[in-house]
Scaffold this active site. Sequence first.
Site, PDB file in Angstrom:
ATOM      1  N   TYR A  32       0.843  -1.195   0.000  1.00  0.00           N
ATOM      2  CA  TYR A  32       0.000   0.000   0.000  1.00  0.00           C
ATOM      3  C   TYR A  32       0.875   1.240   0.000  1.00  0.00           C
ATOM      4  CZ  TYR A  32       0.768   1.099   4.951  1.00  0.00           C
ATOM      5  OH  TYR A  32       1.330   1.452   6.147  1.00  0.00           O
ATOM      6  N   LYS A 149       6.505  -1.678   1.957  1.00  0.00           N
ATOM      7  CA  LYS A 149       5.304  -1.159   2.632  1.00  0.00           C
ATOM      8  C   LYS A 149       4.151  -2.133   2.409  1.00  0.00           C
ATOM      9  CE  LYS A 149       3.109   3.393   3.242  1.00  0.00           C
ATOM     10  NZ  LYS A 149       3.259   3.464   4.692  1.00  0.00           N
ATOM     11  N   GLU A 181      12.385   2.238  14.088  1.00  0.00           N
ATOM     12  CA  GLU A 181      11.489   3.321  13.649  1.00  0.00           C
ATOM     13  C   GLU A 181      10.261   3.280  14.542  1.00  0.00           C
ATOM     14  OE1 GLU A 181      10.020   2.641   9.615  1.00  0.00           O
ATOM     15  OE2 GLU A 181       9.978   0.485   9.948  1.00  0.00           O
TER      16      GLU A 181
END
Length: 288
Positions: A32, A149, A181
């Site tokens: 996505y 992703k 992250e």
Amino acid sequence: MTTVYLNGEFIPKERATISVEDRGFIFGDGIYEVVRVIDGRIFEWGAHAARLARGLSGIRIPLDASSIEALKGVCERLVSDNGLADGEATVYMQVSRGAAPRTHHFPPPGTRPTVYASASRFVVPRDQREAGVRAITFPDFRWLRCDLKTVNLLGAVLARQAATEAGAYEAVLLRDGIVTEGAATNVFAVVDGVLRTHPLGNLVLPGITRQVLVELMKENGIALVEKPVTQSELLRATEVFLCGTTTDVNPVIALDGKPVGSGTPGPVTRRVQALLDSRLYAAVGAGR
Ligand code: PDD
């Protein structure tokens, strides 16, 4: 009525349905992308399209380059058809390997990827950007291709839920004693006076906001060292901030309930925040 895009058609959201055999549903087998749209302009389309193309080829979903480029027009049309051409919006694009009888291995050649996109109003939480947010630390037990992703977001979902239950905005992920992250953001920290972030590689998403910030820092003489921050360094960081398409630059003022630095957004964070804002709003005038 909300209009969405599904497999070549613009249709009311209520009519948009996908197969129960869709591999996005069955296996989380898809990629996505999300873009920010300000007054009808897509921020950094080229970079998002390149990341989408890289992700699709990374998991071997055959969507040709022209279909990816055509998604720009799809996003623009969704923004205008849904009355979002003034002010701010986001568009999510989801591409799965398509629908086919269940097999772990790829479906037969010719199976068409499912392509879905939808636009929504985005209200920037300006008070939160100003005041900063709380975060928690959380184990990074995601897979080892975090550079892709994928729609397989369980690690992020569980991390964000833990943050939410702790009254925090984000979970800062730790893998083997190192900050990678956030659940849905990239993380920067000032440690011993030096601005640091995790280098690109398989352990972090190559964030588009991160990429823009790296450029802005270079242009403006802000030194950045792309070297992982350890858990103990994080504890003594004087500033921590998050960045992402829907997060912009957001100061972290408390981590696991303890203040970061003075407990208020620091000078490096403020400077980087201002630089990103001026880039985001460059064509429509500053100060929005
Ligand atoms: N998330 N890291 C992760 C794991 C992310 O999911 C995201 C974005 C980022 C920041 O990337 P970018 O600057 O390209 O938005 C970093 C989006 C916003 C989301 O999942 O909704």
